[in-house]
Write a protein that holds these residues in place. Sequence first.
Motif, PDB file in Angstrom:
ATOM      1  N   PHE A 170      34.515  10.245 -54.451  1.00  0.00           N
ATOM      2  CA  PHE A 170      33.241  10.657 -55.044  1.00  0.00           C
ATOM      3  C   PHE A 170      32.535  11.761 -54.275  1.00  0.00           C
ATOM      4  O   PHE A 170      31.541  12.299 -54.760  1.00  0.00           O
ATOM      5  N   GLY A 171      32.979  12.057 -53.053  1.00  0.00           N
ATOM      6  CA  GLY A 171      32.318  13.078 -52.260  1.00  0.00           C
ATOM      7  C   GLY A 171      31.342  12.485 -51.262  1.00  0.00           C
ATOM      8  O   GLY A 171      31.056  11.283 -51.251  1.00  0.00           O
ATOM      9  N   TRP A 172      30.791  13.358 -50.415  1.00  0.00           N
ATOM     10  CA  TRP A 172      29.980  12.892 -49.297  1.00  0.00           C
ATOM     11  C   TRP A 172      28.629  12.334 -49.741  1.00  0.00           C
ATOM     12  O   TRP A 172      28.066  11.473 -49.068  1.00  0.00           O
ATOM     13  N   LYS A 173      28.085  12.786 -50.876  1.00  0.00           N
ATOM     14  CA  LYS A 173      26.775  12.303 -51.296  1.00  0.00           C
ATOM     15  C   LYS A 173      26.816  10.810 -51.637  1.00  0.00           C
ATOM     16  O   LYS A 173      25.938  10.045 -51.224  1.00  0.00           O
ATOM     17  N   VAL A 174      27.830  10.395 -52.400  1.00  0.00           N
ATOM     18  CA  VAL A 174      27.940   8.977 -52.753  1.00  0.00           C
ATOM     19  C   VAL A 174      28.275   8.147 -51.517  1.00  0.00           C
ATOM     20  O   VAL A 174      27.730   7.047 -51.322  1.00  0.00           O
ATOM     21  N   ALA A 175      29.150   8.669 -50.653  1.00  0.00           N
ATOM     22  CA  ALA A 175      29.489   7.948 -49.424  1.00  0.00           C
ATOM     23  C   ALA A 175      28.259   7.770 -48.549  1.00  0.00           C
ATOM     24  O   ALA A 175      28.023   6.693 -47.975  1.00  0.00           O
ATOM     25  N   LEU A 176      27.450   8.817 -48.427  1.00  0.00           N
ATOM     26  CA  LEU A 176      26.222   8.725 -47.629  1.00  0.00           C
ATOM     27  C   LEU A 176      25.223   7.771 -48.270  1.00  0.00           C
ATOM     28  O   LEU A 176      24.529   7.012 -47.574  1.00  0.00           O
ATOM     29  N   LEU A 177      25.141   7.794 -49.594  1.00  0.00           N
ATOM     30  CA  LEU A 177      24.251   6.870 -50.309  1.00  0.00           C
ATOM     31  C   LEU A 177      24.657   5.428 -50.056  1.00  0.00           C
ATOM     32  O   LEU A 177      23.809   4.561 -49.775  1.00  0.00           O
ATOM     33  N   TYR A 178      25.941   5.163 -50.118  1.00  0.00           N
ATOM     34  CA  TYR A 178      26.452   3.814 -49.848  1.00  0.00           C
ATOM     35  C   TYR A 178      26.137   3.391 -48.419  1.00  0.00           C
ATOM     36  O   TYR A 178      25.658   2.262 -48.171  1.00  0.00           O
ATOM     37  N   ALA A 179      26.391   4.281 -47.446  1.00  0.00           N
ATOM     38  CA  ALA A 179      26.138   3.942 -46.049  1.00  0.00           C
ATOM     39  C   ALA A 179      24.654   3.694 -45.808  1.00  0.00           C
ATOM     40  O   ALA A 179      24.265   2.732 -45.131  1.00  0.00           O
ATOM     41  N   GLY A 180      23.798   4.558 -46.366  1.00  0.00           N
ATOM     42  CA  GLY A 180      22.362   4.403 -46.156  1.00  0.00           C
ATOM     43  C   GLY A 180      21.809   3.126 -46.743  1.00  0.00           C
ATOM     44  O   GLY A 180      21.023   2.407 -46.102  1.00  0.00           O
ATOM     45  N   THR A 181      22.195   2.815 -47.968  1.00  0.00           N
ATOM     46  CA  THR A 181      21.687   1.593 -48.598  1.00  0.00           C
ATOM     47  C   THR A 181      22.259   0.349 -47.928  1.00  0.00           C
ATOM     48  O   THR A 181      21.559  -0.663 -47.788  1.00  0.00           O
ATOM     49  N   GLY A 182      23.519   0.418 -47.501  1.00  0.00           N
ATOM     50  CA  GLY A 182      24.101  -0.715 -46.788  1.00  0.00           C
ATOM     51  C   GLY A 182      23.378  -0.996 -45.481  1.00  0.00           C
ATOM     52  O   GLY A 182      23.097  -2.155 -45.137  1.00  0.00           O
ATOM     53  N   LEU A 183      23.046   0.073 -44.747  1.00  0.00           N
ATOM     54  CA  LEU A 183      22.295  -0.094 -43.503  1.00  0.00           C
ATOM     55  C   LEU A 183      20.900  -0.662 -43.775  1.00  0.00           C
ATOM     56  O   LEU A 183      20.404  -1.512 -43.025  1.00  0.00           O
ATOM     57  N   LEU A 184      20.270  -0.176 -44.838  1.00  0.00           N
ATOM     58  CA  LEU A 184      18.932  -0.665 -45.176  1.00  0.00           C
ATOM     59  C   LEU A 184      18.957  -2.158 -45.490  1.00  0.00           C
ATOM     60  O   LEU A 184      18.098  -2.922 -45.026  1.00  0.00           O
ATOM     61  N   VAL A 185      19.930  -2.589 -46.278  1.00  0.00           N
ATOM     62  CA  VAL A 185      20.060  -4.013 -46.594  1.00  0.00           C
ATOM     63  C   VAL A 185      20.277  -4.819 -45.318  1.00  0.00           C
ATOM     64  O   VAL A 185      19.665  -5.885 -45.120  1.00  0.00           O
ATOM     65  N   ALA A 186      21.134  -4.329 -44.408  1.00  0.00           N
ATOM     66  CA  ALA A 186      21.423  -5.046 -43.162  1.00  0.00           C
ATOM     67  C   ALA A 186      20.175  -5.168 -42.297  1.00  0.00           C
ATOM     68  O   ALA A 186      19.899  -6.232 -41.724  1.00  0.00           O
ATOM     69  N   VAL A 187      19.414  -4.078 -42.171  1.00  0.00           N
ATOM     70  CA  VAL A 187      18.209  -4.102 -41.335  1.00  0.00           C
ATOM     71  C   VAL A 187      17.161  -5.049 -41.913  1.00  0.00           C
ATOM     72  O   VAL A 187      16.621  -5.908 -41.216  1.00  0.00           O
ATOM     73  N   VAL A 188      16.861  -4.899 -43.201  1.00  0.00           N
ATOM     74  CA  VAL A 188      15.814  -5.710 -43.824  1.00  0.00           C
ATOM     75  C   VAL A 188      16.218  -7.179 -43.874  1.00  0.00           C
ATOM     76  O   VAL A 188      15.407  -8.075 -43.552  1.00  0.00           O
ATOM     77  N   ALA A 189      17.463  -7.462 -44.261  1.00  0.00           N
ATOM     78  CA  ALA A 189      17.908  -8.853 -44.355  1.00  0.00           C
ATOM     79  C   ALA A 189      17.887  -9.516 -42.988  1.00  0.00           C
ATOM     80  O   ALA A 189      17.435 -10.667 -42.843  1.00  0.00           O
TER      81      ALA A 189
ATOM     82  N   VAL B 108      18.998 -13.771 -49.172  1.00  0.00           N
ATOM     83  CA  VAL B 108      18.323 -12.577 -48.654  1.00  0.00           C
ATOM     84  C   VAL B 108      19.170 -11.336 -48.883  1.00  0.00           C
ATOM     85  O   VAL B 108      18.680 -10.307 -49.376  1.00  0.00           O
ATOM     86  N   VAL B 109      20.452 -11.407 -48.535  1.00  0.00           N
ATOM     87  CA  VAL B 109      21.324 -10.247 -48.715  1.00  0.00           C
ATOM     88  C   VAL B 109      21.508  -9.942 -50.200  1.00  0.00           C
ATOM     89  O   VAL B 109      21.467  -8.775 -50.624  1.00  0.00           O
ATOM     90  N   GLY B 110      21.708 -10.980 -51.008  1.00  0.00           N
ATOM     91  CA  GLY B 110      21.848 -10.764 -52.441  1.00  0.00           C
ATOM     92  C   GLY B 110      20.613 -10.138 -53.051  1.00  0.00           C
ATOM     93  O   GLY B 110      20.705  -9.255 -53.908  1.00  0.00           O
ATOM     94  N   GLY B 111      19.437 -10.575 -52.600  1.00  0.00           N
ATOM     95  CA  GLY B 111      18.206  -9.965 -53.088  1.00  0.00           C
ATOM     96  C   GLY B 111      18.109  -8.494 -52.734  1.00  0.00           C
ATOM     97  O   GLY B 111      17.687  -7.666 -53.549  1.00  0.00           O
ATOM     98  N   GLY B 112      18.520  -8.148 -51.519  1.00  0.00           N
ATOM     99  CA  GLY B 112      18.519  -6.744 -51.117  1.00  0.00           C
ATOM    100  C   GLY B 112      19.471  -5.908 -51.954  1.00  0.00           C
ATOM    101  O   GLY B 112      19.157  -4.780 -52.348  1.00  0.00           O
ATOM    102  N   ILE B 113      20.642  -6.459 -52.254  1.00  0.00           N
ATOM    103  CA  ILE B 113      21.626  -5.738 -53.069  1.00  0.00           C
ATOM    104  C   ILE B 113      21.090  -5.534 -54.489  1.00  0.00           C
ATOM    105  O   ILE B 113      21.269  -4.467 -55.089  1.00  0.00           O
ATOM    106  N   LEU B 114      20.425  -6.553 -55.038  1.00  0.00           N
ATOM    107  CA  LEU B 114      19.836  -6.413 -56.370  1.00  0.00           C
ATOM    108  C   LEU B 114      18.807  -5.282 -56.398  1.00  0.00           C
ATOM    109  O   LEU B 114      18.804  -4.458 -57.333  1.00  0.00           O
ATOM    110  N   LEU B 115      17.950  -5.239 -55.385  1.00  0.00           N
ATOM    111  CA  LEU B 115      16.931  -4.188 -55.340  1.00  0.00           C
ATOM    112  C   LEU B 115      17.573  -2.807 -55.246  1.00  0.00           C
ATOM    113  O   LEU B 115      17.117  -1.857 -55.888  1.00  0.00           O
ATOM    114  N   VAL B 116      18.637  -2.689 -54.461  1.00  0.00           N
ATOM    115  CA  VAL B 116      19.341  -1.408 -54.342  1.00  0.00           C
ATOM    116  C   VAL B 116      19.907  -0.991 -55.698  1.00  0.00           C
ATOM    117  O   VAL B 116      19.772   0.165 -56.123  1.00  0.00           O
ATOM    118  N   GLY B 117      20.551  -1.939 -56.395  1.00  0.00           N
ATOM    119  CA  GLY B 117      21.129  -1.617 -57.693  1.00  0.00           C
ATOM    120  C   GLY B 117      20.091  -1.175 -58.694  1.00  0.00           C
ATOM    121  O   GLY B 117      20.243  -0.155 -59.381  1.00  0.00           O
TER     122      GLY B 117
END
Length: 366
Positions: free
Chosen positions: A176-195, A350-359
Amino acid sequence: MKDIINDMNGGCACNAAPQTPAPEKPRRVALRLGLLALGLAAWVAVYASLERAALWLTTDLLGLDTGTHLGEAVRFFVYDTPKVFMLLLLIVYGVGVVRSFFTPEATRKALAGKAELVGNVMAAGLGVLTPFCSCSAVPLFVGFVTAGVPLGVTFSFLISAPMVNEVALALLFGMFGWKVALLYAGTGLLVAVVAGFVIGRLKLEGWLQDWVRNMLAMGGGAGPQRRPTWNDRLDAGREAVAEIVGKVWLYVILGIGVGALIHGYVPENFMAGLMGRSAWWSVPAAVAIGIPMYTNAAGVVPVLQALIGKGAALGTALAFMMSVIALSLPEMLILRKVLTGKLIAVFVGVVGGGILLVGWLFNAVI
């Protein structure tokens, strides 16, 4: 349990190093680096020709029309299979070398004593840089807690390590290119930090398994480890390829096969209606489907590519992938050794809730 406690000092076998270092041989290191450079040049040349080779194989050799369902499914399969494996070999080897700089003991020392939130951010970042294998999830968890790492900070690490991993990043970047990869990494980190922060605020240390709380009361630690040589680091890359690719190759092929069927046979309007951004329920449905799945990033990313290509919304597709990687049933079974059922339920919630919000967020803005 004795084996788990013994493993605390070294993590999984792929990170362990012999206690007596062999003398460093500069000529051997230089030779190995030169061969790696030649191999990388060959990798680039082969990778650049994959699309033409897949089209030739499908149309000229097999005589299929790419305008048909079968022809397009076959073209997808013969193109993505070598592409995914080449990306895996390159990225997993590189991360295997990087991993040698981040031993479990060094990670524990970096996180011990850090304040909450700061520790959550550091732990999530280290989780990306230290993609320890699943066999080390339990000893790492125990080692972190007994070294004084807060429970919420430990969870930030345990969430980001599988969720934002080298396999997923490599495949997303290649597909998908670097934009989608960066989006995935950023949202994954956000979920990890908040959760991790939320779990830490709930003060649930009493919901650890009894034997873990007993070890916490007694204190814990790990012995010093020697600094790996460059030969050790290059060997670590090779061992990472053998271990990780050896474990996921079947999931890769199955995932690409499913993706090929979706790509060739599933109508675009069907996927757009089922997983499109207009269907609010598609995100929780995708998460609910993803949690019990027994697969990994290598198997789910090709499916993700096919779903998006057929009209699935990016947020829904990312939520599906994150639930498969971060909340999979096998991981829950491993964590059951150290967490009570109540704490696992909080973790999933908690993690599932974070993933829902990201989606939902990405479906609304993208």
